[in-house]
Enzyme design. Sequence first.
Site, PDB file in Angstrom:
ATOM      1  N   ARG A 165      17.919 -83.703 -28.661  1.00 10.22           N
ATOM      2  CA  ARG A 165      17.112 -82.595 -28.126  1.00 10.22           C
ATOM      3  C   ARG A 165      17.695 -82.001 -26.849  1.00 10.22           C
ATOM      4  O   ARG A 165      17.709 -80.775 -26.694  1.00 10.22           O
ATOM      5  CB  ARG A 165      15.642 -83.015 -27.944  1.00 10.22           C
ATOM      6  CG  ARG A 165      14.794 -81.954 -27.265  1.00 10.22           C
ATOM      7  CD  ARG A 165      13.293 -82.105 -27.496  1.00 10.22           C
ATOM      8  NE  ARG A 165      12.808 -83.462 -27.408  1.00 10.22           N
ATOM      9  CZ  ARG A 165      12.713 -84.168 -26.267  1.00 10.22           C
ATOM     10  NH1 ARG A 165      13.056 -83.642 -25.116  1.00 10.22           N
ATOM     11  NH2 ARG A 165      12.267 -85.402 -26.294  1.00 10.22           N
ATOM     12  N   TYR A 206      12.609 -54.480 -25.915  1.00  9.07           N
ATOM     13  CA  TYR A 206      12.370 -55.158 -27.187  1.00  9.07           C
ATOM     14  C   TYR A 206      10.878 -55.454 -27.329  1.00  9.07           C
ATOM     15  O   TYR A 206      10.280 -56.124 -26.481  1.00  9.07           O
ATOM     16  CB  TYR A 206      13.199 -56.439 -27.240  1.00  9.07           C
ATOM     17  CG  TYR A 206      13.036 -57.185 -28.531  1.00  9.07           C
ATOM     18  CD1 TYR A 206      13.577 -56.683 -29.708  1.00  9.07           C
ATOM     19  CD2 TYR A 206      12.340 -58.376 -28.587  1.00  9.07           C
ATOM     20  CE1 TYR A 206      13.413 -57.358 -30.901  1.00  9.07           C
ATOM     21  CE2 TYR A 206      12.175 -59.056 -29.780  1.00  9.07           C
ATOM     22  CZ  TYR A 206      12.709 -58.537 -30.932  1.00  9.07           C
ATOM     23  OH  TYR A 206      12.549 -59.217 -32.112  1.00  9.07           O
ATOM     24  N   ASP A 266      18.902 -58.435 -20.611  1.00 16.84           N
ATOM     25  CA  ASP A 266      18.972 -58.633 -22.062  1.00 16.84           C
ATOM     26  C   ASP A 266      20.085 -57.706 -22.549  1.00 16.84           C
ATOM     27  O   ASP A 266      19.916 -56.500 -22.636  1.00 16.84           O
ATOM     28  CB  ASP A 266      17.620 -58.287 -22.710  1.00 16.84           C
ATOM     29  CG  ASP A 266      17.643 -58.443 -24.235  1.00 16.84           C
ATOM     30  OD1 ASP A 266      18.740 -58.518 -24.823  1.00 16.84           O
ATOM     31  OD2 ASP A 266      16.550 -58.482 -24.835  1.00 16.84           O
ATOM     32  N   LYS A 297      21.738 -61.304 -33.459  1.00 17.43           N
ATOM     33  CA  LYS A 297      22.211 -59.956 -33.726  1.00 17.43           C
ATOM     34  C   LYS A 297      23.736 -59.922 -33.754  1.00 17.43           C
ATOM     35  O   LYS A 297      24.335 -60.529 -34.614  1.00 17.43           O
ATOM     36  CB  LYS A 297      21.602 -59.002 -32.695  1.00 17.43           C
ATOM     37  CG  LYS A 297      20.088 -59.211 -32.470  1.00 17.43           C
ATOM     38  CD  LYS A 297      19.240 -58.846 -33.688  1.00 17.43           C
ATOM     39  CE  LYS A 297      17.786 -59.288 -33.577  1.00 17.43           C
ATOM     40  NZ  LYS A 297      17.054 -58.775 -32.436  1.00 17.43           N
TER      41      LYS A 297
HETATM   42  C1  LIG Z   1      16.103 -59.373 -31.618  1.00 12.50           C
HETATM   43  C2  LIG Z   1      16.009 -59.178 -30.162  1.00 12.50           C
HETATM   44  C3  LIG Z   1      15.379 -60.124 -29.332  1.00 12.50           C
HETATM   45  C4  LIG Z   1      14.703 -61.361 -29.899  1.00 12.50           C
HETATM   46  O1  LIG Z   1      15.598 -62.176 -30.604  1.00 12.50           O
HETATM   47  P1  LIG Z   1      15.105 -63.157 -31.788  1.00 12.50           P
HETATM   48  O2  LIG Z   1      16.327 -63.925 -32.124  1.00 12.50           O
HETATM   49  O3  LIG Z   1      14.586 -62.299 -32.871  1.00 12.50           O
HETATM   50  O4  LIG Z   1      14.032 -64.029 -31.211  1.00 12.50           O
HETATM   51  C5  LIG Z   1      15.362 -59.894 -27.975  1.00 12.50           C
HETATM   52  N1  LIG Z   1      15.927 -58.786 -27.438  1.00 12.50           N
HETATM   53  C6  LIG Z   1      16.544 -57.858 -28.205  1.00 12.50           C
HETATM   54  C7  LIG Z   1      17.150 -56.671 -27.550  1.00 12.50           C
HETATM   55  C8  LIG Z   1      16.607 -58.027 -29.579  1.00 12.50           C
HETATM   56  O5  LIG Z   1      17.205 -57.092 -30.326  1.00 12.50           O
END
Ligand SMILES: *Cc1c(COP(=O)(O)O)cnc(C)c1O
Length: 382
Positions: A54, A106, A179, A204
Amino acid sequence: MSDKNQGWSQRTRLAQALGAMDETTRGLVPPIHVTTTFERDADNGYSSGNMYGRPDNETVRLAGSIICELEGGADAIVLGSGMSAALAVFHALAPGDHVIAPRVMYWALRNWLATEAVRWGLDISFVDCCDTRAVEAAIKPGQTKLVWLETPSNPLWEVSDIAAVAEIAHRAGAKLCVDSTCATPLLTQPLALGADLVMHAATKYLNGHSDVIAGAVVTAKQDEFWSRVTRIRREHGMILGPFEAYLLVRGMRTLDLRVRAACASALELAQRLEQHPSVAQVLYPGLASHPQHQIALRQMRGGFGGMLSIRVKGGEAAAIATAAHVTLWKRATSLGGVESLIEHRASIEGAGSPCPTDLLRLSCGIEDPQDLYRDLDEALPR
Ligand SMILES: *Cc1c(COP(=O)(O)O)cnc(C)c1O
């Protein structure tokens, strides 16, 4: 890697996963470490540094070290999703702390901040973060502990000035976390621009094949806040699984190729769609018509990303009908994969969303841009 390798470009090092391989067999692909537990030494120690699955895992560490190197950070952790990566940062704050977050960001994270984070005692201000004076005005002296940016931001692709916001945050004694999911580590380097932390939904572009949910956080320096973030991953059990970490490492080997292909297609589509009689507006940071194009030129290098949005003439019904008529583009949420996706965002975001109802979000994959354009052109209203 040997000293001779220090001069290789990022693209070269990425292709070879920073030189990672299986030291035991000399296999070019590093193994997947699945063990959840490790044998103690006879003297009761853990000389390998591993104790339990973990807190950390070797395959996950490899994925983290690649992301850390790409962002030029001091350390990085990989988690079970982009949301868990973001939440590890927010949970490292204390009740009463004030956070500035973008008005356009997001949606799921914005929703969590507006509903759950406030129940944990965080004080959240949603601000137009493209306007540095608005960010400055939103600072609560002594209380603001974190400024959160997303650039380019979902789904309007607004660009905020990382260096300027970093200065404002630091003057107030707050940290800046970016982000950078849609910019990828190739197009923008938030830490070099002054950010303290970078977050990625590795689901992504980093993974890139729509088959792994993962997230990452990178820090510029190892400080007390970072210790709390890593402790939260450990104690909340937020680590990514080793199989997913393996797929993520495999995906990152082609990150450079995929991102360059997506950027080239997105720019070409943006330019062509801007001339299309059925398109009211194209939102893409690479267009001269984009309100923050000058900041994007300064802050992004090698491309403006693979994401764009179009506003369809004829409003919501025309936008939904367009998404219904495409055949090559896939009607699906998410982004950053090799296959191109189209989505009517207002349908998924719901009440309170800043997203216009005539907007379609496009995630460019690596297909032939001529085919992508033709499919859209045939689906748009005549
Ligand atoms: C998809 C996304 C998230 C969240 O990611 P997950 O893997 O779906 O939890 C956060 N910020 C952005 C800009 C995203 O495109």
